[in-house]
Design an enzyme around this catalytic site. Structure first.
Site, short mmCIF file in Angstrom:
data_model
loop_
_atom_site.label_atom_id
_atom_site.label_comp_id
_atom_site.label_asym_id
_atom_site.label_seq_id
_atom_site.Cartn_x
_atom_site.Cartn_y
_atom_site.Cartn_z
CE LYS A 21 -7.08 9.18 2.34
NZ LYS A 21 -7.03 7.77 2.45
CG ASP A 37 -1.86 1.18 1.29
OD1 ASP A 37 -1.58 2.18 0.61
OD2 ASP A 37 -2.86 1.12 2.03
N1 PLP Z 1 -4.56 2.96 2.78
C1 PLP Z 1 -4.08 4.02 3.45
C2 PLP Z 1 -2.63 4.10 3.74
C3 PLP Z 1 -4.95 5.03 3.90
O1 PLP Z 1 -4.47 6.08 4.59
C4 PLP Z 1 -6.34 4.92 3.62
C5 PLP Z 1 -7.32 5.93 4.07
O2 PLP Z 1 -7.04 6.79 4.86
C6 PLP Z 1 -6.79 3.80 2.93
C7 PLP Z 1 -5.87 2.85 2.51
C8 PLP Z 1 -8.23 3.62 2.60
O3 PLP Z 1 -8.58 4.45 1.55
P1 PLP Z 1 -10.08 4.97 1.28
O4 PLP Z 1 -10.39 5.95 2.38
O5 PLP Z 1 -10.00 5.58 -0.07
O6 PLP Z 1 -10.96 3.76 1.36
#
Ligand code: PLP
Length: 398
Positions: A210, A185
């Site tokens: 983001k 991720d």
């Molecule tokens: N991965 C990370 C590192 C995040 O900070 C976030 C959300 O804050 C997510 C995944 C999840 O993303 P989403 O809010 O678009 O579902």
């Protein structure tokens, strides 16, 4: 002259994955709002079903031209063969893990992955018979957790809120040597600051909500990698249904064109603010990967092009001082999320971990005096003046 030099991130964010322009056609990909895509006749239907004719899939849950255009750009940015876009970062993470794991498999997640990712791993996956270990984001801890039945290693970098940077090349090499697939991720890194696929990771996921969309105006998630794995994830998505919507895909592709420009500003401003925070007497500690004081600075310098927009710091006077600061700044808005053009500020203890007691937060490593700042694209001098005036007001005695 070097003719085959790999193009830079700004050229990739503007042109990557874009079809060759044809005279009279739209320069930008239009928003295609159609739930179904008709066939001219049964002969065309048969040709498509038999794989003899390539076209948009017959139904919106299986594909859409606007979404496909955003996917092509995302694949190009991460240097992957293919990408699949979904409704949110969590949709991308959960759908991908479900596509890759079976009852009886074992998966390893590093400990400071996004909180809901961890909840999915230890709750949902465990409920469906996947054994899950959550370990420190360190090579030794990961190596100790691997078993013959381990199928998946999921890690994140930089992590939230301490921006830890695992030695990804070493982790990937370890996983590969045991035929374990690695998902990274890289939401906090972006394809501009890190290219996990080039380091050998199997799949990279991002919350496109983001930095990639960049304007705090949509939710989305993407997974990028080799064709065969992406097609397996897409197949799973067709069943689970967490698809992206075309309007968000259009906005995402539009936002992506300025990704490298935005990151250039955000990397530089966040570093300057982290340095300023380190000098302020009210601040006990700052975590930013490009500061020599960060525990993973050495590896971050080799791995990352920049430290990203997020700066985490701890105030000497704890939770109340953090609240005073968050309420005293004028430019950053009090909100979760990160990476967009607007600066955002929050106290992790009062945002993502509000329902926990201070003791429970401490057990998770979440300090009461922590503040997380996501630096936007505003002028650095304005952000610095604002932050310092607020800090001076919050800690007048220091
Ligand atoms: N991965 C990370 C590192 C995040 O900070 C976030 C959300 O804050 C997510 C995944 C999840 O993303 P989403 O809010 O678009 O579902």
């Amino acid at each position: 002259m070097e003719r085959h030099r790999k193009r830079g991130p700004s050229t990739a964010s503007v042109h990557g994955g874009e079809p060759r322009v044809r005279a009279g056609h739209s320069l930008t990909v239009p928003v295609v709002l159609s739930s179904t895509f008709p066939f001219a006749d049964t002969a065309e239907l048969r040709a498509y079903m038999d794989g003899e004719q390539a076209r948009t899939p017959e139904y919106g849950r299986y594909g859409n031209p606007t979404i496909a255009a955003a996917e092509a750009k995302l694949a190009a940015l991460d240097g992957g063969e293919a990408a699949v876009l979904m409704a949110s970062g969590m949709a991308a993470i959960t759908t991908t893990c479900l596509a890759m794991l079976r009852h009886g498999a074992h998966a390893v997640f590093t400990a400071d992955v996004y909180r809901k990712t961890r909840a999915f791993a230890t709750g949902t996956l465990a409920r469906f018979g996947v054994a899950v270990d959550v370990v420190a984001p360190e090579l030794d801890a990961i190596a100790a957790a691997l078993r013959p039945e381990t199928k998946l290693l999921f890690t994140e970098l930089p992590t939230n809120p301490y921006l830890r940077v695992v030695d990804l090349a070493a982790v990937v090499a370890l996983a590969r040597s045991q035929r374990i697939k690695t998902i990274v991720d890289a939401t906090f890194a972006t394809p501009v600051n890190l290219q996990p696929l080039a380091l050998g990771a199997d799949l990279v996921v991002h919350s496109t909500t983001k930095y990639l969309a960049g304007h705090n105006d949509l939710l989305g998630g993407v997974v990028v990698g080799r064709h065969a794995m992406i097609e397996a994830v897409r197949e799973q998505l067709g069943t689970l249904g967490g698809i992206a919507d075309p309007l968000s895909a259009f906005l995402l592709a539009r936002g992506l064109k300025t990704l490298a420009l935005r990151l250039e500003r955000q990397n530089a401003s966040a570093l300057a603010l982290a340095q300023a925070l380190e000098q302020h007497p009210a601040v006990a500690r700052v975590w930013y990967p490009m500061l020599p004081s960060h525990p993973d600075h050495a590896i971050a310098r080799t791995l990352l092009r920049g430290g990203g927009a997020v700066v985490t710091f701890e105030l000497h006077d704890g939770l109340a001082a953090g609240t005073a600061l968050v309420d005293a700044v004028e430019i950053p808005k009090l909100a979760p999320s990160l990476g967009g053009v607007e600066s955002l500020i929050e106290q992790p203890a009062l945002m993502s971990y509000y329902e926990l007691s201070p003791e429970q937060r401490a057990a998770l490593g979440i300090r009461e005096g922590l503040v997380r700042l996501s630096v936007g694209i505003e002028d650095l001098d304005d952000l610095r003046d604002d932050l310092l005036q607020a800090l001076d007001r919050c800690a007048p005695g220091r």
